[in-house]
Structures are given as structure tokens and as C-alpha cells.
Design a protein around this motif. Structure first.
Motif, PDB file in Angstrom:
ATOM      1  N   ARG A  78     -12.092  37.208  -9.412  1.00 11.65           N
ATOM      2  CA  ARG A  78     -10.783  36.923 -10.010  1.00 11.65           C
ATOM      3  C   ARG A  78      -9.794  36.404  -8.964  1.00 11.65           C
ATOM      4  N   PHE A 121       0.106  36.093 -18.945  1.00 14.06           N
ATOM      5  CA  PHE A 121      -1.164  36.755 -18.625  1.00 14.06           C
ATOM      6  C   PHE A 121      -1.419  37.845 -19.649  1.00 14.06           C
ATOM      7  N   PHE A 125      -6.247  42.334 -15.459  1.00 17.10           N
ATOM      8  CA  PHE A 125      -5.918  41.545 -14.274  1.00 17.10           C
ATOM      9  C   PHE A 125      -7.008  41.714 -13.217  1.00 17.10           C
ATOM     10  N   GLN A 132       0.398  44.875  -9.215  1.00 16.72           N
ATOM     11  CA  GLN A 132       0.049  43.699  -9.997  1.00 16.72           C
ATOM     12  C   GLN A 132       1.305  42.880 -10.302  1.00 16.72           C
ATOM     13  N   ASP A 134       3.339  41.450 -12.392  1.00 16.29           N
ATOM     14  CA  ASP A 134       3.851  41.257 -13.744  1.00 16.29           C
ATOM     15  C   ASP A 134       5.151  40.453 -13.762  1.00 16.29           C
ATOM     16  N   TRP A 140       3.699  39.019 -20.040  1.00 12.97           N
ATOM     17  CA  TRP A 140       2.699  39.884 -19.395  1.00 12.97           C
ATOM     18  C   TRP A 140       2.237  40.931 -20.398  1.00 12.97           C
ATOM     19  N   ALA A 142      -0.671  43.326 -19.908  1.00 14.44           N
ATOM     20  CA  ALA A 142      -1.783  43.938 -19.183  1.00 14.44           C
ATOM     21  C   ALA A 142      -1.313  45.264 -18.608  1.00 14.44           C
TER      22      ALA A 142
END
Length: 457
Positions: A78, A121, A125, A132, A134, A140, A142
Motif C-alpha cells: 500500500r 479515502f 488504509f 493515519q 485523515d 475520509w 476509514a
């Protein structure tokens, strides 16, 4: 005369509108599945799995038949997808390390946001947990966790499957941003078809898919036969090996193997349903002809091949993935194409930036896949593979070179070499590394390994 002038004016207006449409930057949707092996797709020749919507995308776009990842584990892959870099350069090799601010600024979502795109997103993730990014995104959806659950509790207190939750978030994003003056780039990451970790691990599927494939014969992989596990070196052939440890509860008998494969396919069919709904919504919103859709797996997955479950190692089941580039904004000359070029996960970021007309940073190591299809770039002949997370005995470290026909893998802590002729031996049944007749080919791959190991840093 007046009628002629009107016709000319209308023609000019139509031409100007068409030119404006052509120069307008496309929306971009990147869809990522988790642990999705290359052949778990109808379009790739699988006669069992049902993926009609993904197959239709492939038929309208470019189907890459030779797509790979440079490291077959989620967090590394990723990071490579976002940064366009090998692990040796981006340096993310565990589940807690995240992008530093400077590195994050050179990922494709950050670069597109700087270029005027709205970015979103959705899903897993998979890089770091606490930090993370965001706040980078305009949308966002996630949770800040390493590995999401399959059964989530929604705002109404009802249980919803992770795949269905991703589908709802996609619909919400498109409704919110479709009419925006700025183009958008939406990155979607499914948990499916990743197993649910546990003891034993499980494959929770949606209720409506539980009967799917129930009476469908599932053939055993050639290398699931015991002699292929038995032929592996002693340092690898241990119950402490994660690939073997997870094989026991899921794949160690023909019955378990068929059940696990069915559940794995069911989860992918669930993703396919979401993709179909998304494509229909794009059409209803009248933005389908102005949208690029890219679909890929973050790494492959062994379903019993070589006596293993999972990814990590250099076998084809682990490192090959499905890859499709489609959508109405794809140039007509590239539609309906089956490509044999050696495509990589590090190519996704520069390909996305190229679609957006945004500059590609010099430290990105991949390239625009469509430029190769248009013969503006030469296709690569080989690539470096690296997996250095954990080490023996759980996950022996492995590096190597994959070319269009040969594969060289070196277990670096043990000095053990593998050489496979993938053109003649696609199931990797015969290790040629110790055959005197193959010494010249082995030496050539060793030399290339040393070269590439330096180049990827």
C-alpha cells in the motif's frame, strides 16, 4: 444563408464543447482488494468465480495479464501504491510505521489535492495506525486500525458487512462530489477477500452469498500435493512458518481447501457487486464518460499451492495480482485491450498522476502504464522483489528478480536460491538453481539481482 450560418455556429459550438470535454481533467477512482490473487477473476480465465462487473470493466478497458507487486504484504504494498516507490526507498516495512510529512506530500492523493482535485479515502488504509492522514482527505471513511473487522455496527446499531459498508460510502462520496466543479480522486480499499485473523482464521461472507459456489466443483492446485511442500528446504519447511501455520486450519485437507476457496471467491463476488453498483451510479450521475477506474489487488494469495496459505514469498500465487484500467475517460484506442506488459504496484501513482496531467516526482520509481501501451515508453523486462518483514522462522526473508520468463529468488538469511522458468513451468514445480545446465542463466540472474538491489534504493 442564415440557415447555413446557424449550422456552422452549432457545429463550432459542438466542436468547442467536445474539445473542452477532452481537455477537462478526469475523475479517478482507484479500487484495491486485499489478498486478491491474479487468477481470481473471470476475465483472467477462471471458470468458477463469478465477477461479471469486473469482467465488463476489463472488456471496456485494459486488462493487464502480467501484473505484480514488488512486496507481497499489505502495508508495504500500500505504501508502494501511494508513493510509487519500492520498499527499499519508502522504508515502510512494519505495521506501525507511517508516512513522514515530506513523504506523504509526494503521494498521489496529496499531489492531486495540490493540483486542485478533491480527494477521498474509503476502507482499510493499512499503513500505520495512530497517525493515519485523515486530515489530508476531503472525504475520509476509514477507522484508525490496522485490520478492520468484517462485521461492523452502523449508526442505527445494525450489523453491516465491511464490503457493504464500503459500497455505501462510495455511493455517499459520489453523491456529494459528482457535481463539484473540481475533479475528484477516490481511493477505495476493500478488506475482502482477506481472511479474518483469529484462531482459527475465518472468511465471514454476506448472507446472500453463502450458497454461491456451494455445488460448484473446486479443482485442487497442482502444487497442493505433499511432495511440493516436502521438497522445500528445512529452514522453510517448519510449522513455525506463518504460511504453513495458517494452512493447517484452512487448507490442510481437500474438504477444507474447497470450503476456503469457495468463501474466498464469495468475498470477491461481494466486491464485484459493489463495483457494479458504483458503475451504475456513475452512469446515473452522468459522469461515467468522464471517469477513469483502476482496479488492483494489494498482493496475491496462495490457496494451498506449495503447501502454503497466504502471500509473502516469491511464488506466482503470492506476487501476481489482477489489474484493470477502464472507464469512459480512457482513450478509445486503449479500450478492449489485453496487455502482457510487466505492470507493477509502483506504477499506479505515476499512472494516476498522468491521467490528471500532474507532474510525476523524480523519486517515483514506477511509470505511466498507458504510456507503454501507447508505445511512448519501453516496457520493463524485469523487476526487483523484496520481502524482509519478520525473518525466519516465521517469514524467511526473500529477495530476487522477476523477468518476463525467469524468476530468481534468494532467501537472504540462508543463502538458498530458487530459479524457475516460468514460461515453461508456470506452476514453479522445478527449482533449476542447482542444475549444471542452467548455470549460465543462474549467473545472469545473480548479476541482475545485484544491479537491481542497488537501483531500487
Amino acid at each position: 444563408m442564415q440557415r447555413t450560418l446557424i449550422i456552422i455556429a452549432l457545429a463550432l459550438a459542438y466542436t468547442c464543447a467536445a474539445l473542452a470535454q477532452e481537455t477537462k481533467r478526469p475523475n479517478i477512482i482507484f479500487l484495491l482488494t486485499d489478498d486478491h490473487r491474479w487468477d481470481a477473476l473471470g476475465a483472467m480465465g477462471n471458470k468458477v468465480i463469478r465477477t461479471p462487473h469486473l469482467d465488463a470493466l476489463a472488456g471496456r478497458g485494459i486488462l493487464f495479464r502480467n501484473a505484480h507487486v514488488t512486496t507481497a504484504i499489505c502495508m508495504v504494498s500500500r505504501a508502494s501504491l501511494l508513493s510509487g516507490q519500492y520498499m527499499s526507498r519508502h522504508g515502510i516495512n512494519d505495521f506501525n510505521t507511517d508516512f513522514k510529512p515530506g513523504a506523504l506530500a509526494n503521494t498521489y492523493p496529496a499531489l492531486l489535492k495540490k493540483a486542485g482535485y478533491k480527494v477521498g479515502f474509503i476502507g482499510k488504509f493499512g499503513i500505520g495506525v495512530k497517525n493515519q492522514p485523515d486530515t489530508l482527505f476531503d472525504y475520509w471513511a476509514a477507522k484508525k486500525e490496522g485490520q478492520p473487522q468484517y462485521e461492523l455496527v452502523n449508526e442505527s446499531g445494525r450489523i453491516i458487512h465491511h464490503t457493504d459498508s464500503v459500497g455505501k460510502d462510495i455511493a455517499q462520496f459520489l453523491d456529494r462530489f459528482a457535481a463539484n466543479d473540481a475533479p475528484f480522486c477516490l481511493s477505495v480499499s476493500f478488506k475482502a477477500p482477506h481472511e479474518l485473523d483469529g484462531n482459527p482464521p475465518k472468511y465471514p461472507v454476506q448472507e446472500r452469498f453463502r450458497a454461491l459456489y456451494e455445488n460448484t466443483p473446486i479443482p485442487d492446485p497442482l502444487t497442493a500435493a505433499p511432495q511440493y511442500w516436502d521438497s522445500l528446504p528445512a529452514f522453510f519447511r517448519t510449522d513455525q512458518n506463518i504460511g504453513r501455520d495458517r494452512w493447517k486450519p484452512l487448507l490442510s485437507t481437500p474438504e477444507l481447501r474447497r470450503q476456503t476457496t469457495r468463501d474466498y471467491y464469495r468475498l470477491i463476488s461481494g466486491v464485484d457487486e459493489v463495483v457494479g453498483n458504483m458503475v451504475a451510479q456513475l452512469k446515473n450521475l452522468k459522469i461515467d464518460q468522464h471517469t477513469i477506474i483502476i482496479f488492483m489487488g494489494d498482493n496475491g494469495f496462495s490457496l494451498g499451492e506449495h503447501g502454503l496459505e497466504g502471500k509473502w514469498f516469491g511464488y506466482e500465487e503470492s506476487i501476481r495480482v489482477p489489474l484493470i484500467i477502464s472507464g469512459g475517460a480512457l482513450p478509445k484506442a486503449l479500450r478492449g485491450r489485453s496487455s502482457s506488459q510487466l505492470a507493477l504496484n509502483i506504477d499506479i501513482a505515476p499512472t494516476i498522476l498522468a491521467f490528471a496531467g500532474a507532474p510525476v516526482p523524480l523519486d517515483m520509481q514506477g511509470y505511466d502504464l498507458t504510456a507503454v501501451e501507447q508505445k511512448k515508453l519501453r516496457p520493463r523486462k524485469d523487476f526487483f522483489y523484496e520481502h524482509t518483514y519478520l525473518g525466519s522462522p516465521r517469514l524467511p526473508k526473500v529477495e530476487g528478480v522477476v523477468s518476463t520468463d525467469l524468476k530468481y529468488m534468494l532467501y537472504t538469511d540462508h543463502g538458498y536460491e530458487e530459479l524457475y522458468d516460468n514460461a515453461k513451468d508456470p506452476h514453479e514445480t522445478i527449482n533449476l538453481a542447482k542444475r549444471a545446465s542452467k548455470k549460465a542463466r543462474l549467473e545472469a540472474m545473480r548479476k541482475r539481482y545485484v544491479e537491481l538491489k542497488q537501483e531500487v534504493k
